[in-house]
Design an enzyme around this catalytic site. Structure first.
Site: not given
Length: 304
Positions: A105, A140
């Site tokens: 998303h 990340h």
């Protein structure tokens, strides 16, 4: 001196971002997006694009720019004075065919009122059906690269914000391995110019396609069977729960009379809910559940 972007420049950027991301996703899938143009009765509209292809079972890449009189319930919820508003941005959710490919998303957005109030918001997060710690760490690290040029504290601050935001309180689970989330970024709160904040939002937006196409290509041909598909549908069920119970963007869209089909394009094509489902101890599914928690330092790989 930095050029201060106006709403037209921001809207044009979001339109172009939608175009670029759609081209990249079509290249990796081999199928084409369907586009629906729509208008909001109160002002503005958007371009909804949905892909139902070979790799992406259902994916949406939406652009919208809506404006008009702010509904009273929204002014109360946002704590802003009444008046006319503009909300624009790009919102993306991709539900892959393979349970070995993660859901992703992203949302990047801009909001302003005729009073002069404005802010940027957004975020990007990853929801694997099966958590791959190597992928989570790489993901990340990529987000940190998007943040670091604009502030050394952005990644850590926005990563913690994502942990708190993408959290299913009723399940005591994070939605996935998190990412970054930010909202109401303006010059008053950030001690940065509008141009700098816009550049940061662009950095996040441009990171999406390289991240997701890499993960798709890495995992789309991995073998799986019926048990993995059943688990995928259960994890999709959790995704539905978050979007309908906790997601503020869904509520904002519906409360401002946005296009319902576009708002709910984030829903997966198929999802399941099994009463009292518990994965077998020691299974890959149990391992995934053990990693759906806040505070994991994915960059350093301390969850491995």
């Amino acid at each position: 001196m930095h050029h201060t972007p106006d709403k037209t420049e921001i809207i044009d950027y979001f339109k172009a971002l939608q175009d670029r991301i759609c081209r990249e996703l079509e290249a990796v899938d081999g199928s084409h997006f369907r586009e629906d143009l729509w208008e909001r009765p109160g002002g503005g509209g958007g371009r909804t694009r949905v892909l139902q292809g070979e790799v992406i079972e259902k994916g949406g890449v939406n652009f919208s720019a809506v404006h008009g009189q702010m509904p009273a319930r929204i002014t109360q919820a946002l704590g802003v004075p009444s008046g006319n508003f503009l909300a624009t941005g790009v919102s993306i959710v991709q539900h892959p065919v393979s349970p070995m490919v993660p859901i992703i998303h992203m949302n990047v957005r801009y909001f302003e009122m005729d009073s002069g109030l404005w802010w940027f918001g957004g975020g990007i997060d990853l929801t694997p059906h099966y958590v791959d710690t190597e992928d989570a760490s790489w993901f990340h690290q990529e987000l940190k690269k998007a943040c670091d040029p604009y502030s050394p504290e952005y990644y850590g601050r926005f990563k913690a914000w994502a942990d708190d935001y993408f959290y299913l309180k009723h399940r005591k689970e994070t939605r996935g391995v998190g990412g970054i989330f930010f909202d109401r970024l303006n010059t008053e709160k950030e001690d940065r110019s509008k141009a700098e904040l816009f550049a940061f939002v662009q950095s996040v937006g441009e990171r999406f396609a390289p991240i997701y196409t890499h993960l798709v290509r890495k995992h789309k041909d991995a073998p799986y069977g019926k048990p993995e598909q059943e688990w995928q549908r259960l994890r999709r069920g959790r995704y539905v729960e978050f979007n309908l119970v906790w997601d503020k963007g869904t509520k904002f869209g519906l409360d401002t009379d946005g296009r319902t089909e576009s708002i709910l394009m984030s829903m997966p094509p198929r999802a399941d809910w099994v009463y009292e489902h518990r994965p077998l101890p020691g299974s890959a599914e149990a391992h995934t559940l053990s990693l759906l928690r806040k505070g994991i330092d994915w960059v350093t790989g301390t969850a491995k």
